[in-house]
Scaffold this active site. Sequence first.
Site, mmCIF file in Angstrom:
data_model
loop_
_atom_site.group_PDB
_atom_site.id
_atom_site.type_symbol
_atom_site.label_atom_id
_atom_site.label_comp_id
_atom_site.label_asym_id
_atom_site.label_seq_id
_atom_site.Cartn_x
_atom_site.Cartn_y
_atom_site.Cartn_z
ATOM 1 N N ASP A 258 0.901 -0.990 -0.170
ATOM 2 C CA ASP A 258 -0.125 -0.015 -0.031
ATOM 3 C C ASP A 258 0.753 1.278 0.474
ATOM 4 O O ASP A 258 0.235 2.258 -0.244
ATOM 5 C CB ASP A 258 -1.397 0.148 1.464
ATOM 6 C CG ASP A 258 -1.860 0.935 1.133
ATOM 7 O OD1 ASP A 258 -2.372 1.557 0.239
ATOM 8 O OD2 ASP A 258 -2.076 1.961 2.506
ATOM 9 N N GLU A 263 6.016 7.792 -3.201
ATOM 10 C CA GLU A 263 5.426 8.416 -3.864
ATOM 11 C C GLU A 263 4.651 9.634 -4.573
ATOM 12 O O GLU A 263 5.266 10.985 -3.727
ATOM 13 C CB GLU A 263 4.571 8.544 -2.555
ATOM 14 C CG GLU A 263 4.050 6.715 -1.924
ATOM 15 C CD GLU A 263 3.466 6.148 -0.633
ATOM 16 O OE1 GLU A 263 2.864 7.440 -0.422
ATOM 17 O OE2 GLU A 263 3.835 5.473 -0.136
ATOM 18 N N HIS A 281 -1.902 3.813 -1.381
ATOM 19 C CA HIS A 281 -1.942 4.667 0.109
ATOM 20 C C HIS A 281 -3.045 4.992 0.608
ATOM 21 O O HIS A 281 -3.361 5.527 1.503
ATOM 22 C CB HIS A 281 -1.056 5.104 0.064
ATOM 23 C CG HIS A 281 -0.503 6.109 1.570
ATOM 24 N ND1 HIS A 281 0.769 6.536 1.671
ATOM 25 C CD2 HIS A 281 -0.871 5.628 2.856
ATOM 26 C CE1 HIS A 281 1.263 6.123 3.077
ATOM 27 N NE2 HIS A 281 0.210 6.085 3.934
ATOM 28 N N LEU A 282 -3.483 3.913 0.395
ATOM 29 C CA LEU A 282 -5.042 3.030 0.922
ATOM 30 C C LEU A 282 -5.256 3.027 2.520
ATOM 31 O O LEU A 282 -6.714 2.632 3.112
ATOM 32 C CB LEU A 282 -6.371 2.159 0.487
ATOM 33 C CG LEU A 282 -6.333 2.552 -1.337
ATOM 34 C CD1 LEU A 282 -7.369 1.796 -1.555
ATOM 35 C CD2 LEU A 282 -6.591 4.051 -1.138
ATOM 36 N N GLY A 283 -4.124 3.011 3.347
ATOM 37 C CA GLY A 283 -4.516 1.883 4.740
ATOM 38 C C GLY A 283 -5.626 2.831 5.737
ATOM 39 O O GLY A 283 -6.262 1.991 6.808
#
Length: 531
Positions: A258, A263, A281-283
């Site tokens: 993730d 980024e 990066h959906l944490g």
Amino acid sequence: MAPKVLISDKLSDAAVQIFKDRGIEVDFQPDLGKDKDKLAEVIGKYDGLAIRSATKVTEKILAAADNLKVVGRAGIGTDNVDKDAASKKGVIVMNTPFGNMITTAEHAIAMMFAVARQIPEASASTHAGKWEKSKFMGVELTGKTLGVIGAGNIGGIVCDRARGLKMKVVAYDPYLSNKKADNMGVEKVELDELLARADFITLHVPYTESTANILSRENLAKTKKGVRIINCARGGLVDEEALADALKSGHVAGAAFDVFKVEPATENPLFNLPNVVCTPHLGAATSEAQENVALQVAEQMANYLLTGAVENALNMPSVTAEEAKVMGPWLTLAGHLGSFIGQMTDEPIRAINILYDGSVGSMNLDALNCGVVAGIMKRANPDVNMVSAPVVAREKGIQISTTNQDKSGVFDGYVKVTVVTAKRERSVAGTVFSDGKPRFIQIKGINIDAEIGQHMLYTTNNDVPGIIGLLGNTMGKNGVNIANFTLGRNEAGGEAIALLYIDDALPHDVLKTLEGTGMFNQVKPLEFMVS
């Protein structure tokens, strides 16, 4: 006059309403943070600034923020805020460190399922009208060994969820005590053992000097053949090129990421490899987590602006304005004492004992304790602050004790910090002189008088002639300027220490030169946050 708050990123209507209900004038402009020039133009009118990640609170923005008192970040990461510039400006920076723990942990579990059963690839294949049932043979999680690197807040939740899935859980965390591991129902192991035993490995540590590339090419080679690796923590914890090679060779059976070293990740060695699941990066990206952190930051900012209460501040302790005037230098000292201990201690800490002697004993010891503990914990977790540090320490099973005694020596007041590990006790003491400057006055029971600087060098040696000259000559030959040089020993011919305050960080080759002389028992560069 009511305080004024600007919300320059997207926050929920409920968060906006919290400000209004508390009598705070709020200006909700959710797209303003993307316009740096416009933000700099208007920021001077506001007492508070509530943000997410889109707004960049730079030194330029802060320079124009003549009335700004607090920046509240709805979330944990504050890389988009210049905290040093904020501190110099007198602006408090708050975050919400505990609002997205469950969401991030659940995402890691979801990613583990996805890579175990090749769900994204199977879904894409089925959507394409194929029926490749035999192609997507998965593995069960039940009975498999999950290796958790970092068993703190989020890692601890992952451990709990994994045990519910009937997985065997082993955890590597230098700050995890055996008692805490037992309470969590996990087996505490060293990193090499985790690598050798784990069928799945998930990372839950911050990105620091000690965790960068923790899954290096060398460590990936130590893993069990067929391992699957999940990273929903921070980019840079895994050597992505080495992992790509291990995936291609078949040593690693799958990966789910993730987060990435760079980024936004528009290209990466892991992209387009079979059985690699990637998300952007959906944490923390659930409606519940976004709502939680928005409501928390609104409450925290309102409390500060209306009552002066400080919660989850990254650059200020939880003290009243009146206390801060007297305690400021002592809070700085507390942080330095903790930082010294933290930088010197590699083993898991069992206990932190703090002694307050003389006049300092009448101050807000809770705040001073937080300063000490935060200083100790920051080496392992740079995101920790004076509010969250005791919570983190408690979760790791660290016992914190405080002793307050009447004046017992030549100083009007001093603080002594001792940490206890399985192998040793280590102590350091300090005081604040009349000029308001903190000083180290004792290390390992040896009396000294050392000014504290940003860059320092600590050495220990047997008390023999030539050490001062060796240090001075080595520094001089390598262009390292010494601002202050302090020595101490327990007895003639016994153990001796030196503490050098130097102008710049010690070059690595100079460190190696000193270590190579064979004259020192220990050579340790130290860094302190000095304003």
